[in-house]
Design a protein around this motif. Structure first.
Motif, PDB file in Angstrom:
ATOM      1  N   ASP A   1       7.723   0.562  -3.266  1.00 24.27           N
ATOM      2  CA  ASP A   1       7.475   1.683  -3.954  1.00 24.27           C
ATOM      3  C   ASP A   1       5.787   1.800  -3.503  1.00 24.27           C
ATOM      4  OD1 ASP A   1       6.599   3.862  -5.371  1.00 24.27           O
ATOM      5  OD2 ASP A   1       7.776   3.538  -7.095  1.00 24.27           O
ATOM      6  N   LEU A   2       5.442   2.741  -2.659  1.00 24.73           N
ATOM      7  CA  LEU A   2       4.038   2.919  -2.287  1.00 24.73           C
ATOM      8  C   LEU A   2       3.280   3.428  -3.424  1.00 24.73           C
ATOM      9  CD1 LEU A   2       4.348   4.152   1.187  1.00 24.73           C
ATOM     10  CD2 LEU A   2       4.123   1.574   0.504  1.00 24.73           C
ATOM     11  N   ASP A   3       3.623   3.920  -4.380  1.00 27.38           N
ATOM     12  CA  ASP A   3       3.171   4.347  -5.652  1.00 27.38           C
ATOM     13  C   ASP A   3       2.636   3.257  -6.633  1.00 27.38           C
ATOM     14  OD1 ASP A   3       3.154   7.155  -4.579  1.00 27.38           O
ATOM     15  OD2 ASP A   3       4.947   7.455  -5.726  1.00 27.38           O
ATOM     16  N   LEU A   4       3.340   2.094  -6.593  1.00 31.72           N
ATOM     17  CA  LEU A   4       3.208   0.951  -7.579  1.00 31.72           C
ATOM     18  C   LEU A   4       3.168  -0.103  -6.833  1.00 31.72           C
ATOM     19  CD1 LEU A   4       6.306   2.047  -9.959  1.00 31.72           C
ATOM     20  CD2 LEU A   4       4.138   2.155 -10.400  1.00 31.72           C
ATOM     21  N   LEU A   5       2.271  -0.168  -5.940  1.00 31.72           N
ATOM     22  CA  LEU A   5       1.901  -1.496  -5.194  1.00 31.72           C
ATOM     23  C   LEU A   5       1.118  -2.507  -6.017  1.00 31.72           C
ATOM     24  CD1 LEU A   5       0.229   0.311  -1.915  1.00 31.72           C
ATOM     25  CD2 LEU A   5       2.602  -0.951  -2.183  1.00 31.72           C
ATOM     26  N   PRO A   6       1.494  -3.832  -5.648  1.00 27.81           N
ATOM     27  CA  PRO A   6       0.809  -4.831  -6.699  1.00 27.81           C
ATOM     28  C   PRO A   6      -0.552  -4.725  -6.716  1.00 27.81           C
ATOM     29  CG  PRO A   6       2.680  -5.601  -5.162  1.00 27.81           C
ATOM     30  CD  PRO A   6       2.062  -4.146  -4.586  1.00 27.81           C
ATOM     31  N   ALA A   7      -0.986  -5.359  -7.822  1.00 28.98           N
ATOM     32  CA  ALA A   7      -2.536  -5.581  -8.293  1.00 28.98           C
ATOM     33  C   ALA A   7      -2.927  -6.270  -6.921  1.00 28.98           C
ATOM     34  CB  ALA A   7      -2.559  -5.912  -9.425  1.00 28.98           C
ATOM     35  N   GLY A   8      -4.023  -5.904  -6.612  1.00 26.94           N
ATOM     36  CA  GLY A   8      -4.913  -6.675  -5.304  1.00 26.94           C
ATOM     37  C   GLY A   8      -4.568  -6.050  -4.175  1.00 26.94           C
ATOM     38  N   THR A   9      -3.788  -5.049  -4.047  1.00 30.83           N
ATOM     39  CA  THR A   9      -3.406  -4.673  -2.785  1.00 30.83           C
ATOM     40  C   THR A   9      -4.651  -3.877  -2.441  1.00 30.83           C
ATOM     41  OG1 THR A   9      -0.874  -4.317  -3.033  1.00 30.83           O
ATOM     42  CG2 THR A   9      -1.815  -2.940  -1.393  1.00 30.83           C
ATOM     43  N   THR A  10      -5.100  -3.994  -1.056  1.00 32.96           N
ATOM     44  CA  THR A  10      -6.304  -3.082  -0.533  1.00 32.96           C
ATOM     45  C   THR A  10      -5.872  -2.172   0.479  1.00 32.96           C
ATOM     46  OG1 THR A  10      -6.815  -4.912   1.077  1.00 32.96           O
ATOM     47  CG2 THR A  10      -7.795  -5.502  -1.026  1.00 32.96           C
ATOM     48  N   ALA A  11      -6.808  -1.335   0.746  1.00 29.19           N
ATOM     49  CA  ALA A  11      -6.554  -0.208   1.894  1.00 29.19           C
ATOM     50  C   ALA A  11      -6.370  -0.992   3.207  1.00 29.19           C
ATOM     51  CB  ALA A  11      -7.866   0.660   1.692  1.00 29.19           C
ATOM     52  N   GLN A  12      -7.321  -2.085   3.199  1.00 28.96           N
ATOM     53  CA  GLN A  12      -7.180  -2.676   4.567  1.00 28.96           C
ATOM     54  C   GLN A  12      -5.873  -3.421   4.603  1.00 28.96           C
ATOM     55  OE1 GLN A  12      -9.373  -2.613   7.148  1.00 28.96           O
ATOM     56  NE2 GLN A  12      -8.168  -3.949   8.399  1.00 28.96           N
ATOM     57  N   GLY A  13      -5.418  -3.955   3.626  1.00 25.71           N
ATOM     58  CA  GLY A  13      -4.236  -4.680   3.469  1.00 25.71           C
ATOM     59  C   GLY A  13      -3.045  -3.609   3.896  1.00 25.71           C
ATOM     60  N   ILE A  14      -2.931  -2.409   3.513  1.00 21.73           N
ATOM     61  CA  ILE A  14      -1.989  -1.360   3.944  1.00 21.73           C
ATOM     62  C   ILE A  14      -2.261  -1.076   5.226  1.00 21.73           C
ATOM     63  CG2 ILE A  14      -1.327   0.848   3.257  1.00 21.73           C
ATOM     64  CD1 ILE A  14      -2.384   0.633   0.687  1.00 21.73           C
ATOM     65  N   PHE A  15      -3.313  -0.938   5.998  1.00 20.08           N
ATOM     66  CA  PHE A  15      -3.612  -0.670   7.411  1.00 20.08           C
ATOM     67  C   PHE A  15      -2.929  -1.661   8.109  1.00 20.08           C
ATOM     68  CE2 PHE A  15      -6.234  -1.113  11.158  1.00 20.08           C
ATOM     69  CZ  PHE A  15      -6.545  -0.019  11.495  1.00 20.08           C
ATOM     70  N   GLU A  16      -3.161  -3.098   7.637  1.00 18.21           N
ATOM     71  CA  GLU A  16      -2.966  -4.147   8.561  1.00 18.21           C
ATOM     72  C   GLU A  16      -1.198  -3.922   8.635  1.00 18.21           C
ATOM     73  OE1 GLU A  16      -5.005  -7.351   7.156  1.00 18.21           O
ATOM     74  OE2 GLU A  16      -6.801  -6.980   8.051  1.00 18.21           O
TER      75      GLU A  16
END
Length: 270
Positions: free
Chosen positions: A105-120
């Motif tokens: 669920d992209l609205d409830l990503l785990p704590a610590g998820t970064t924008a760069q992490g999503i990009f990768e």
């Protein structure tokens, strides 16, 4: 003791956050102010404006290219939303409160998820996630769309409260059992399902995750959503719906279609 007390007070004042001492946010010592009407620096970029130490100030920082999500109507965010729709990301994911829950669920990503992490993660897809071959600009725009969707969903009262834990299956672990998808579709296709996890092993045909949901791309004719009726017609004679398709008719034994539909329909759990 009388000497040590003023010294401790002085040390406390020197170590206090910048905001607490009445000074300007540390961000503005290095970066020019912009979009002041949207609020503080952390409203878009996160980080910690109370510290002058770069590593602390930049903790969980959202870089400028990923911060367009906070600017209403921004070009990168709107283009990202169109990509999200055009490539049917919601066939597996939920974003902005809409979509299937076959994957994260992209609205409830785990704590610590970064924008760069999503990009990768977009560029290095997980098992059973299609490889879309997005370029860096498209991945950046998708990150902005994901962050905007999460912000929009977060504004809804009670978001995330009382929801059951989500379990995502990536591997079935027993492809040899009675599974009509594996037998009739799996040589060319893959699909992520709630009940069976990942099924199929082929990459010649499109990924069929969420095929019979409203979030999957339209039928071969391009006019309506897939349904059990449309699927049955397609399997019987694909070239009747799309003349140039390379897919051949799929001959199913009695009862196999009735077992295939629930696997691909995969309604969300109540």
């Amino acid at each position: 003791m009388a000497v040590r007390l003023p010294l401790l007070i002085l040390l406390a004042l020197l170590s206090a956050p910048v905001a607490a001492r009445g000074g300007m946010p540390s961000c503005l010592k290095c970066h020019p102010a912009h979009y002041r009407a949207l609020g503080s620096c952390v409203a878009c970029h996160r980080g910690d404006p109370r510290s002058d130490r770069v590593r602390i100030a930049h903790h969980d920082l959202v870089q400028g290219r990923f911060a367009w999500f906070a600017l209403p109507g921004s070009g990168p965010t709107e283009r990202g939303r169109r990509l999200l729709e055009g490539f049917a990301c919601r066939r597996c994911h939920t974003s902005a409160g809409k979509g299937n829950r076959l994957a994260a669920d992209l609205d409830l990503l785990p704590a610590g998820t970064t924008a760069q992490g999503i990009f990768e993660a977009i560029g290095n897809p997980a098992l059973l996630m299609p490889q879309f071959h997005f370029d860096d600009r498209q991945k950046t725009e998708l990150v902005n769309a994901v962050l905007a969707g999460a912000r929009e969903a977060g504004r809804k009262a009670g978001k995330g409260e009382g929801e059951p834990p989500q379990v995502v299956h990536f591997q079935d672990g027993d492809a040899s059992r009675d599974n009509v998808f594996e037998k009739r579709c799996g040589a060319c296709h893959r699909a992520l399902t709630r009940a069976r996890g990942g099924v199929g092993r082929g990459s010649i045909g499109p990924n069929l995750s969420g095929l019979l949901s409203e979030f999957y791309p339209k039928t071969a004719a391009g006019r309506t959503a897939w349904s059990a009726t449309a699927l049955e017609k397609w399997l019987d004679n694909p070239r009747k719906s799309r003349e140039q398709t390379q897919m051949r008719p799929v001959v199913l034994k009695p009862g196999e279609f009735d077992r295939l539909v629930p696997l691909l329909d995969d309604p969300p759990a109540p």
